[in-house]
Design a protein around this motif. Structure first.
Motif, PDB file in Angstrom:
ATOM      1  N   UNK A 121      35.737  44.053  28.460  1.00 20.99           N
ATOM      2  CA  UNK A 121      35.937  44.180  29.904  1.00 20.99           C
ATOM      3  C   UNK A 121      37.098  45.119  30.217  1.00 20.99           C
ATOM      4  N   UNK A 122      38.200  44.933  29.528  1.00 17.74           N
ATOM      5  CA  UNK A 122      39.384  45.759  29.775  1.00 17.74           C
ATOM      6  C   UNK A 122      39.110  47.218  29.428  1.00 17.74           C
ATOM      7  N   UNK A 123      38.499  47.452  28.286  1.00 17.88           N
ATOM      8  CA  UNK A 123      38.267  48.828  27.844  1.00 17.88           C
ATOM      9  C   UNK A 123      37.248  49.558  28.705  1.00 17.88           C
ATOM     10  N   UNK A 124      36.317  48.801  29.308  1.00 18.87           N
ATOM     11  CA  UNK A 124      35.357  49.443  30.213  1.00 18.87           C
ATOM     12  C   UNK A 124      35.967  49.752  31.570  1.00 18.87           C
ATOM     13  N   UNK A 125      37.114  49.139  31.869  1.00 16.03           N
ATOM     14  CA  UNK A 125      37.775  49.400  33.143  1.00 16.03           C
ATOM     15  C   UNK A 125      37.560  48.360  34.209  1.00 16.03           C
ATOM     16  N   UNK A 126      37.132  47.141  33.827  1.00 20.83           N
ATOM     17  CA  UNK A 126      36.994  46.060  34.809  1.00 20.83           C
ATOM     18  C   UNK A 126      38.339  45.827  35.504  1.00 20.83           C
ATOM     19  N   UNK A 127      38.272  45.535  36.794  1.00 25.67           N
ATOM     20  CA  UNK A 127      39.486  45.349  37.579  1.00 25.67           C
ATOM     21  C   UNK A 127      39.981  43.909  37.556  1.00 25.67           C
ATOM     22  N   UNK A 128      39.042  42.970  37.607  1.00 25.53           N
ATOM     23  CA  UNK A 128      39.375  41.549  37.539  1.00 25.53           C
ATOM     24  C   UNK A 128      38.673  40.958  36.328  1.00 25.53           C
ATOM     25  N   UNK A 177      41.035  55.473  42.532  1.00 24.60           N
ATOM     26  CA  UNK A 177      42.022  55.702  41.475  1.00 24.60           C
ATOM     27  C   UNK A 177      42.731  54.418  41.096  1.00 24.60           C
ATOM     28  N   UNK A 178      43.173  53.632  42.100  1.00 27.32           N
ATOM     29  CA  UNK A 178      43.882  52.400  41.774  1.00 27.32           C
ATOM     30  C   UNK A 178      42.933  51.328  41.307  1.00 27.32           C
ATOM     31  N   UNK A 179      41.636  51.454  41.606  1.00 29.45           N
ATOM     32  CA  UNK A 179      40.675  50.442  41.190  1.00 29.45           C
ATOM     33  C   UNK A 179      40.447  50.483  39.688  1.00 29.45           C
ATOM     34  N   UNK A 180      40.698  51.621  39.058  1.00 21.15           N
ATOM     35  CA  UNK A 180      40.433  51.731  37.638  1.00 21.15           C
ATOM     36  C   UNK A 180      41.596  51.122  36.889  1.00 21.15           C
ATOM     37  N   UNK A 181      41.486  49.804  36.676  1.00 18.12           N
ATOM     38  CA  UNK A 181      42.640  48.985  36.349  1.00 18.12           C
ATOM     39  C   UNK A 181      43.246  49.298  34.993  1.00 18.12           C
ATOM     40  N   UNK A 182      42.458  49.218  33.941  1.00 16.50           N
ATOM     41  CA  UNK A 182      43.021  49.389  32.618  1.00 16.50           C
ATOM     42  C   UNK A 182      43.736  48.138  32.180  1.00 16.50           C
ATOM     43  N   UNK A 183      44.167  48.111  30.925  1.00 14.41           N
ATOM     44  CA  UNK A 183      44.726  46.913  30.326  1.00 14.41           C
ATOM     45  C   UNK A 183      45.988  46.446  31.012  1.00 14.41           C
ATOM     46  N   UNK A 184      46.784  47.384  31.579  1.00 11.47           N
ATOM     47  CA  UNK A 184      48.062  46.971  32.134  1.00 11.47           C
ATOM     48  C   UNK A 184      47.950  46.456  33.552  1.00 11.47           C
ATOM     49  N   UNK A 185      46.786  46.597  34.198  1.00  9.13           N
ATOM     50  CA  UNK A 185      46.677  46.191  35.590  1.00  9.13           C
ATOM     51  C   UNK A 185      45.530  45.227  35.859  1.00  9.13           C
ATOM     52  N   UNK A 193      33.087  54.680  41.894  1.00  8.45           N
ATOM     53  CA  UNK A 193      32.785  55.847  42.710  1.00  8.45           C
ATOM     54  C   UNK A 193      32.290  55.457  44.098  1.00  8.45           C
ATOM     55  N   UNK A 194      31.784  54.231  44.234  1.00 11.43           N
ATOM     56  CA  UNK A 194      31.334  53.718  45.532  1.00 11.43           C
ATOM     57  C   UNK A 194      32.451  52.970  46.249  1.00 11.43           C
ATOM     58  N   UNK A 195      33.654  52.956  45.666  1.00 16.24           N
ATOM     59  CA  UNK A 195      34.775  52.241  46.274  1.00 16.24           C
ATOM     60  C   UNK A 195      34.791  50.761  45.995  1.00 16.24           C
ATOM     61  N   UNK A 196      34.020  50.319  45.002  1.00 16.31           N
ATOM     62  CA  UNK A 196      33.923  48.897  44.672  1.00 16.31           C
ATOM     63  C   UNK A 196      34.714  48.575  43.407  1.00 16.31           C
ATOM     64  N   UNK A 197      35.457  47.489  43.432  1.00 18.63           N
ATOM     65  CA  UNK A 197      36.059  46.978  42.220  1.00 18.63           C
ATOM     66  C   UNK A 197      34.983  46.288  41.385  1.00 18.63           C
ATOM     67  N   UNK A 198      35.279  46.094  40.106  1.00 20.47           N
ATOM     68  CA  UNK A 198      34.337  45.424  39.213  1.00 20.47           C
ATOM     69  C   UNK A 198      34.994  44.160  38.677  1.00 20.47           C
ATOM     70  N   UNK A 199      34.315  43.047  38.876  1.00 20.51           N
ATOM     71  CA  UNK A 199      34.789  41.720  38.491  1.00 20.51           C
ATOM     72  C   UNK A 199      33.884  41.191  37.386  1.00 20.51           C
ATOM     73  N   UNK A 200      34.472  40.652  36.325  1.00 25.32           N
ATOM     74  CA  UNK A 200      33.643  40.163  35.223  1.00 25.32           C
ATOM     75  C   UNK A 200      33.072  38.793  35.518  1.00 25.32           C
ATOM     76  N   UNK A 201      31.861  38.542  35.035  1.00 25.70           N
ATOM     77  CA  UNK A 201      31.435  37.166  34.837  1.00 25.70           C
ATOM     78  C   UNK A 201      32.407  36.556  33.830  1.00 25.70           C
TER      79      UNK A 201
END
Length: 413
Positions: free
Chosen positions: A270-277, A29-37, A251-259
């Motif tokens: 990246x933000x709209x897809x839910x990337x965390x970093x 839940x907290x991994x799904x960052x969104x634009x504000x996080x 869903x696997x508990x992994x954050x997603x970091x962009x190239x």
């Protein structure tokens, strides 16, 4: 991390991988960052504005609001940790001039004292003459705990023992507690394409969060499963992923970091897809996009990067019709652009001749190779291609006063 989109390489991680990361992985839940996080990562500092992995680059990244500083760690011949991306010092220093007889100028061929003699700034711009290759200790002094660190074990085969040495220095600095900062960044995070090096590091600093460095397209569910047992994140590029891919990783508990993403278009993806970093060469641009500033580029003057022609038929630097970048005047007034310049992600430079003006609503083509200058075209006369990142590139446009005016990205099918 690579400057362009990386070819997706999936490592088959054996069932015996026993890297028990003791720090708790953030909840889905907290991994799904969104634009504000979304966490802003300065890739090699702020290399769109200053020479990569130097003090100037990291200081600028902090000033621009980067919440994490990224660096590539290698060993010198006398066992010191320096921050250099390439296997050699040739691209980002004057090593070929200072040590002309020591080709191929690999980092591990030189002592720290020898490397500190090199100018690591002039290649980028004369304003940065005298910048030096930074050490890990330099980075720690610059940062003073203000941002998280994400450190890549770069080409460990060229730096035997680099993982253990990095763990020792981080332990000595009391930075291996696995803490997570208020921004959502880890105090220290270590990544690599070399699983053995990550295992070596983990043995010496078991609380530090780790990531196996993939990139480009999202990995398969099977590979995400293998990663989720011992790493905290997966790398990908929003040009070749979707929100569904990001959800699969979460869903696997992994954050997603962009190239690295630099243009507002790719940052928004990246933000709209839910990337965390969000990893970038322009931290301030990401901050302004995340903050939904009315003007992404505070000094914008109405000229934008309209399009890029990286691979014309025939030689890239063929006369008159080779590769080029198109600038467009979006206003109803003429805009002077003479003395401005363009950079790609690797820091290569194209200039715009003095006196050039783009008429209202019109185009200027800035060519890499030779040709006949005319009002709608300027030729740099280079003998080698400019837009060479595999898969795509980013072009940043600056005024003669070095103000950042626009960033455009493109993808090669």
């Amino acid at each position: 991390m690579s400057g362009g989109m990386m070819t997706n390489r999936i490592a088959v991680l054996g069932a015996g991988v026993g890297l028990a990361v003791s720090a708790v992985v953030m909840s889905v839940g907290s991994a799904q960052a969104g634009a504000d996080r979304a966490v802003v990562v300065g890739h090699r500092g702020s290399p769109g504005q200053a020479p990569e992995e130097t003090a100037a680059s990291y200081e600028r990244a902090l000033a621009e609001g980067a919440q994490v500083l990224e660096a590539d760690v290698q060993l010198t011949s006398d066992g010191r940790l320096v921050l250099v991306h390439d296997d050699t010092l040739a691209r980002t220093t004057d090593v070929e001039t200072v040590y002309p007889d020591r080709s191929p100028w690999r980092v591990g061929q030189f002592t720290l004292d020898e490397i500190k003699r090199l100018d690591a700034g002039s290649w980028f711009d004369s304003r940065y003459k005298g910048q030096r290759v930074a050490t890990l200790q330099d980075l720690l002094r610059i940062n003073r705990g203000r941002a998280g660190l994400t450190l890549e074990l770069k080409s460990p085969a060229n730096s035997p023992g680099v993982a253990t040495k990095l763990a020792q220095e981080l332990n000595a600095a009391k930075l291996t507690d696995g803490a997570t900062l208020k921004s959502g960044a880890y105090r220290v995070h270590v990544h690599s394409r070399d699983e053995a090096a990550l295992r070596e590091f983990h043995a010496a600093a078991p609380k530090v969060q780790l990531s196996y460095l993939s990139g480009g397209a999202m990995l398969s569910d099977a590979d995400l499963d293998r990663l989720s047992g011992w790493t905290v994140s997966v790398y990908a590029h929003p040009r070749v992923t979707s929100a569904a891919d990001v959800k699969r990783a979460h869903a696997k508990g992994l954050k997603v970091v962009s190239d690295p993403v630099d243009s507002p278009k790719e940052i928004g993806m990246a933000v709209n897809q839910g990337y965390d970093w969000v990893v970038t060469n322009f931290p301030e641009t990401v901050r302004r996009v995340l903050d939904k500033r009315k003007e992404t580029f505070r000094d914008a003057r109405g000229v934008v990067v309209d399009s890029v022609f990286p691979d014309p038929g025939g030689d890239d630097v063929q006369p008159e019709t080779g590769e080029h970048v198109v600038l467009r005047n979006t206003t109803s007034r003429a805009v002077a652009v003479g003395g401005g310049y363009l950079r790609d992600q690797a820091g290569n430079l194209l200039t715009i001749g003095a006196g050039y003006t783009i008429p209202p609503g019109s185009l200027l083509r800035v060519y890499v190779g030779p040709g006949t200058n005319r009002p709608g075209a300027y030729y740099n006369g280079r003998t080698a291609g400019f837009l060479n990142n595999t898969g795509g590139d980013t072009i940043s446009y600056f005024g003669p006063d070095h103000a950042l005016l626009d960033i455009g990205s493109y993808m090669v099918p």
